[in-house]
Design an enzyme around this catalytic site. Structure first.
Site, PDB file in Angstrom:
ATOM      1  N   VAL A 206       0.993   4.508   3.455  1.00 48.91           N
ATOM      2  CA  VAL A 206       1.616   3.839   2.295  1.00 48.91           C
ATOM      3  C   VAL A 206       1.289   2.351   2.390  1.00 48.91           C
ATOM      4  O   VAL A 206       1.557   1.731   3.417  1.00 48.91           O
ATOM      5  CB  VAL A 206       3.161   3.990   2.326  1.00 48.91           C
ATOM      6  CG1 VAL A 206       3.801   3.295   1.138  1.00 48.91           C
ATOM      7  CG2 VAL A 206       3.582   5.456   2.377  1.00 48.91           C
ATOM      8  N   HIS A 207       0.678   1.792   1.380  1.00 50.83           N
ATOM      9  CA  HIS A 207       0.463   0.333   1.403  1.00 50.83           C
ATOM     10  C   HIS A 207       0.300  -0.309   0.031  1.00 50.83           C
ATOM     11  O   HIS A 207       0.230  -1.529  -0.080  1.00 50.83           O
ATOM     12  CB  HIS A 207      -0.757  -0.027   2.262  1.00 50.83           C
ATOM     13  CG  HIS A 207      -2.066   0.191   1.549  1.00 50.83           C
ATOM     14  ND1 HIS A 207      -2.651   1.419   1.445  1.00 50.83           N
ATOM     15  CD2 HIS A 207      -2.877  -0.667   0.886  1.00 50.83           C
ATOM     16  CE1 HIS A 207      -3.768   1.316   0.771  1.00 50.83           C
ATOM     17  NE2 HIS A 207      -3.929   0.068   0.401  1.00 50.83           N
TER      18      HIS A 207
END
Ligand code: UD1
Ligand code: UDP
Length: 361
Positions: A206-207
């Site tokens: 997740v980013h």
């Protein structure tokens, strides 16, 4: 001698540039000058890729670092311009959709130096994404647009880009997956290190800014992953942006007690984690495709994707990160083996050769 200045700066660009630089290096009459903007600077976000993928040491490291979009892109623009005035290349080669991409393209086009864009034509049609703005502007500043897919070619045509500038070459990330995938099998010890058994864990990353910078979406995503971690181990190499966001939202400790969080890993370890995962849940562009390259089902934590072929073929499943239940249901549904089509929408693994061919032409 054809002089090419390649501009890179962020993790996915090192991987794309590794595939292309390897081919440029072996070509006669080509001199590649590598410029690293310094957008990513931690050893595990930058140096590790140069080591593992044997990318030549950058000729220039501009050391720009982090900042707001305007400040970061502006500093890059000024510094890249200086390099281009000094080097006077025949081409500037930029990759993907980061602020480093836009700065490289803009610096070059203003100096009337031809720009070639690897991974041109991708669109999410979501203008809130910083990447979408970077892509559109870079494509319209470029002289040669290397599209990875037919959809990307269509997008460029719809925007009125002249046909002779558009070249369908396939995806250089597929070249990298084929070349370094074997090396990963031989070298990576990550499964042993983390005590993982093949197909007995979910890999997550997740980013994306729209997920990390929105506390509601961040909570929905991590609540869902923590709940899934009650059923199957969840491994998540944590991007520094997400680490900061979790700490800021006081969620880090809870997440760390449920999910196996690691530092960002090198590419070879990442490939091994991807290949052996039961399922991948991600908001990364590159990881969505790698899931497909290794035929692992993928749940994308976004409303839309630029890699629409994957959804059409049944390998990728979009889940909107506004509801925990939707994400959990999406992951559970995709554990099972559904009908997924075999197809090769990303070329044959020789995209970098095609890039070289057109640059020489
Ligand atoms: C950037 C790209 C994104 C790409 C991603 C790949 C833009 C607008 N975004 O997002 O498209 O998918 O890279 O990973 O170009 N940080 C560190 N150490 C580092 C790098 C970053 O701690 O080595 C932290 C800093 O707090 C920084 C934050 O991460 O402010 C975000 O970094 P930045 O490069 O601005 O954007 P990414 O989220 O990495
Ligand atoms: N990657 C990696 N280590 C990690 C996470 C990702 O090597 O801890 C690799 C991944 O295999 C892919 C690329 O980084 O090749 C994707 O980059 P990222 O997700 O940062 O950006 P995006 O592709 O979304 O722009």
């Amino acid at each position: 001698m054809l002089k090419i200045v390649s501009v890179v700066g962020a993790r996915p660009q090192f991987i794309k540039a590794a595939a292309v630089s390897r081919v440029l290096k072996s070509a006669e009459g080509v001199n590649e000058i590598l410029v690293h903007t310094g957008q990513h600077y931690d050893a595990n976000m930058s140096h590790v890729f140069f080591e593992e993928l044997e990318i030549p040491r950058p000729d220039y490291n501009l050391g720009i670092g982090s900042g707001t979009h305007g400040a970061q892109t502006g500093k890059m623009l000024e510094a890249i311009e200086k390099v281009l005035l000094e080097e006077k290349p025949d081409w500037v080669l930029v990759y993907g959709d980061t602020n480093s991409t836009l700065a490289g393209a803009l610096a070059a086009v203003k100096l009337h130096i031809p720009v070639a864009h690897v991974e041109a034509g991708l669109r999410s049609f979501n203008r809130h994404m910083p990447e979408e703005i970077n892509r559109v502007l870079t494509d319209h500043a470029s002289d040669l647009l290397f599209a990875p897919t037919k959809t990307a070619v269509m997008n460029l045509r719809h925007e009125g880009i002249p046909e002779e500038r558009i070249k369908l070459v396939g995806d250089v990330m597929y070249d990298a997956a084929l070349f370094y995938g074997k090396k990963a099998e031989l070298q990576s010890q990550i499964l042993n290190k983390l005590g993982l058994k093949p197909k007995e864990y979910v890999l997550a990353t997740v980013h994306r800014a729209e997920n990390t910078d929105d506390p509601v979406r961040l909570k929905v995503i991590f609540d869902a992953l923590c709940e899934i971690a009650g059923e199957i181990k969840v491994v998540l190499p944590l991007h520094p942006r997400t680490r900061e966001a979790l700490i800021k939202s006081a969620m880090y400790d809870k997440v760390a007690s449920s999910i196996c969080l690691t530092e960002p890993v090198g590419y070879l370890d990442m490939v091994m984690l991807e290949k052996n995962a039961r399922l991948i849940a991600t908001d990364s562009g590159g990881v969505q495709k790698e899931a497909f390259f290794y035929r692992v089902p993928c749940v994308t934590l976004r409303e839309e994707t630029e890699w629409v072929e994957l959804v059409e073929l049944g390998w990728n499943f979009l889940t909107s990160p506004i509801s925990k239940e939707t994400i959990i249901a999406g992951i559970r549904y995709n554990y099972i083996n559904h009908d997924r089509s075999e197809h090769y929408p990303y070329g044959k693994g020789n995209s970098a050769e095609k890039v070289l061919h057109f640059l020489l032409k």
